[in-house]
Design an enzyme around this catalytic site. Structure first.
Site, PDB file in Angstrom:
ATOM      1  N   LYS A  24       0.914  -1.530  -0.537  1.00  0.00           N
ATOM      2  CA  LYS A  24       0.204   0.089  -0.074  1.00  0.00           C
ATOM      3  C   LYS A  24       1.277   0.754   0.367  1.00  0.00           C
ATOM      4  O   LYS A  24       1.227   1.917   1.045  1.00  0.00           O
ATOM      5  CB  LYS A  24      -0.787  -0.269   1.393  1.00  0.00           C
ATOM      6  CG  LYS A  24      -1.599   1.147   1.355  1.00  0.00           C
ATOM      7  CD  LYS A  24      -2.578   1.445   2.172  1.00  0.00           C
ATOM      8  CE  LYS A  24      -1.827   3.190   3.233  1.00  0.00           C
ATOM      9  NZ  LYS A  24      -2.353   3.894   1.787  1.00  0.00           N
ATOM     10  N   CYS A  58      12.814  11.381   6.604  1.00  0.00           N
ATOM     11  CA  CYS A  58      13.094  11.587   8.056  1.00  0.00           C
ATOM     12  C   CYS A  58      14.217  11.136   8.921  1.00  0.00           C
ATOM     13  O   CYS A  58      14.067  11.246   9.882  1.00  0.00           O
ATOM     14  CB  CYS A  58      12.499   9.757   8.544  1.00  0.00           C
ATOM     15  SG  CYS A  58      13.445   8.919   7.457  1.00  0.00           S
ATOM     16  N   GLU A  94       8.285  16.269  15.358  1.00  0.00           N
ATOM     17  CA  GLU A  94       8.875  16.562  14.518  1.00  0.00           C
ATOM     18  C   GLU A  94       8.206  17.607  13.524  1.00  0.00           C
ATOM     19  O   GLU A  94       6.518  17.193  13.415  1.00  0.00           O
ATOM     20  CB  GLU A  94       8.561  14.676  14.078  1.00  0.00           C
ATOM     21  CG  GLU A  94       9.007  14.846  12.341  1.00  0.00           C
ATOM     22  CD  GLU A  94       9.376  13.324  12.047  1.00  0.00           C
ATOM     23  OE1 GLU A  94       8.118  13.050  11.850  1.00  0.00           O
ATOM     24  OE2 GLU A  94       9.847  12.758  11.073  1.00  0.00           O
ATOM     25  N   GLU A 100       9.788   1.468  10.973  1.00  0.00           N
ATOM     26  CA  GLU A 100      10.727   3.003  10.373  1.00  0.00           C
ATOM     27  C   GLU A 100       9.812   3.985  10.486  1.00  0.00           C
ATOM     28  O   GLU A 100       9.128   4.265   9.787  1.00  0.00           O
ATOM     29  CB  GLU A 100      10.962   2.729   8.957  1.00  0.00           C
ATOM     30  CG  GLU A 100      11.981   2.141   9.185  1.00  0.00           C
ATOM     31  CD  GLU A 100      13.320   1.431   9.494  1.00  0.00           C
ATOM     32  OE1 GLU A 100      13.613   2.825  10.204  1.00  0.00           O
ATOM     33  OE2 GLU A 100      13.928   0.445  10.259  1.00  0.00           O
TER      34      GLU A 100
END
Ligand code: NDP
Length: 483
Positions: A176, A285, A387, A251
């Site tokens: 996906k 990231c 973040e 992750e």
């Protein structure tokens, strides 16, 4: 009426298929703010159909010699390479990233992923434990049907990075891609049959995380899920998967420190810190979003850094001279801008950037944000702990090694760090004490695809990379006999 020049389809059992509900949603080009394609809004029924196809394909795929599996993966990479420019243009349009970046990084890395794991399929092996009285060996066997869920920031690169080891290890896959950036995954699906993969081996379902993503996480016949995305989503997937004792690899997000000591090579450190902060509009990231600078050089480095950041060319991602494109969506742009507002509320000073950039012409409604540099904030404030995942970097001075390590480690995240100094002993000492899964010395984002990749703390669980991903997608069986 909105015009869509493309209707994306799911790929199930070797065929392009509509979602069973007949429902689609629009995908938007971030550089223009205009819808340009329709995406299947897949649900559990689509998943059931794909799982059955994958289950049926599994016994033959598992028993296919590794060399043949590898040949199909290499062929798929070749077919993509032949159309490389189409993929580059599509990735740029779908995500808002400059074509120069899609051409230098995303698409070539995507095919490198396929080739790396084609190699791994052939080379991967179990262990032998030969003793005087016993002989024991291990087999690494595939699970059956596994799923991969990937994000929008490096759409094609991360999509291929996740499904390639699963296939190489002999699993059948439900993959996906992100709902926000489905296009290059769809283009890849158009080449799967030509590459020689039997029907059902690789199935691609498009749709929303809350709908098809959640259905994947909860499906009883998918025992293994590899996920890359945000930490909040990762926690939700981990929680759901735990109820069925699924194996998961996560992750997740990062809030990565870049640390500049006063003996760093000046120009290289400046360039490295800039790239670490703003590559892909700060939407990696691994981006270094907290820049720690030793106090003895703070003012001079800050001044040179701002000058350098102000040279970054913002523009239409299609323009080959553009270095900084659009952020991926309106929602994401607003989230990033809200963090800049928060930084000001918390007492920060915006040194450059800080605003949405309105371009002229085709891109007048695009989601562009200026590369933004902020200082004057403590390392403990929200801006420096959460973040942001956009083109925003904060600068902070430090005086000693101990102090910078304490500040760098003071977030819940622990993905990556980069340390700039000419003193190798210091670089090694700092790397040892940082709570990050990856530490780069005098560079940023040095990636050896064989090497382990992954984070500490809330940046994830598990490791990817050539061998680690093959281990993840296999279960180990130990077989022994007396001698
Ligand atoms: P999200 O977590 O929002 O989404 C990632 C994927 O998960 C998408 O395909 C998404 O679908 C899907 N998803 C969303 N909700 C669910 C759910 N409830 N169940 C199952 N699947 C779901 O991340 P973003 O796409 O916003 O990506 C940005 C994040 O990814 C950042 O935090 C970044 O740090 C992280 N990231 C981590 C990397 C790493 O290697 N550690 C690498 C790259 C990014 P949909 O798109 O439809 O919402």
């Amino acid at each position: 009426m909105t015009l869509h020049n493309k209707k994306i389809m799911n790929f199930v059992n070797g065929e392009m298929v509509e979602p069973l509900s007949g429902q689609y949603f629009e995908t938007i080009e971030p550089a223009t703010g205009q819808p340009y394609a329709l995406v299947p809004d897949s649900n559990k029924d689509d998943l059931d159909r794909a799982v059955i196809a994958a289950q049926n394909a599994f016994p033959a795929w598992r028993d296919t010699p590794a060399e043949e599996r590898a040949a199909m993966m290499n062929k798929l990479a070749d077919l993509i390479d032949e159309r490389q420019d189409n993929f580059i243009q599509a990735e740029s349009k779908d995500n808002g990233k400059p074509v120069s970046l899609a051409g230098a990084l995303d698409i070539p890395r995507g095919t490198a992923n396929l080739r790396t794991f084609a190699d791994a399929a052939i080379q991967f092996k179990g262990d032998v434990f030969e003793k005087d009285t016993s002989y024991t060996y291990t087999l690494r066997q595939p699970f059956g049907v596994v799923a991969t869920i990937s994000p929008w920031n490096l759409p094609f690169l991360l999509f291929t990075w996740k499904f390639s080891p699963a296939l190489a290890a002999g699993n059948c896959v439900i993959a996906k891609p992100s709902e926000v950036t489905p296009m290059t995954a769809y283009m890849l699906s158009e080449l799967i049959n030509e590459a020689g993969f039997p029907p059902g081996v690789l199935n691609i379902l498009h749709g929303k995380g809350a709908n098809i993503g959640s259905a994947i996480t909860n499906h009883p016949d998918i025992p293994t899920i590899s996920f890359t995305g945000g930490t909040a989503t990762g926690i939700e997937i981990y929680t759901n998967a735990a109820k069925q004792l699924k194996k998961v690899s996560l992750e997740l997000g990062g809030k990565n420190p870049t640390i500049i000591f006063d003996d760093a090579e000046w120009d290289k450190a400046l360039e490295g810190a800039k790239t670490a902060a703003f590559a892909n509009q700060g939407q990696v990231c691994l981006c270094g979003s907290r820049l720690f600078i030793q106090d003895t050089i703070y003012d001079r480095f800050k001044a040179d850094f701002i000058k350098k950041v102000e040279t970054i060319k913002i523009g239409d991602p299609k323009d080959t001279n553009t270095q900084h494109g659009a952020t991926v969506s309106k929602d994401h742009m607003e989230k990033v801008l809200s963090y800049i507002a928060l930084a000001k509320e918390e007492g920060g000073t915006v040194l450059t950037g800080g605003n949405r950039r309105i371009l002229e012409g085709r891109c007048k409604d695009g989601y562009f944000i200026e590369p933004t540099v902020i200082d004057g904030l403590p390392h403990t404030c929200r801006t420096n702990r959460e973040e942001i995942f956009g083109p925003v970097v904060t600068l902070m001075p430090f005086s000693t090694e101990d102090e910078v390590i304490e500040m760098a480690n003071s977030t819940d995240y622990g993905l990556a760090a980069s340390v700039w100094t000419q003193d190798q002993n210091r670089a090694d000492r700092v790397a040892t004490r940082l709570e990050n899964g990856m530490v780069w010395q005098n560079c940023w984002n040095l990636r050896d695809l064989e090497a382990p990749f992954g984070g500490f703390k809330k940046s994830g669980i598990g490791r990817e990379g050539k061998w680690r991903a093959m281990q993840f997608f296999t279960q180990e069986k130990t077989i022994g006999r007396p001698r």
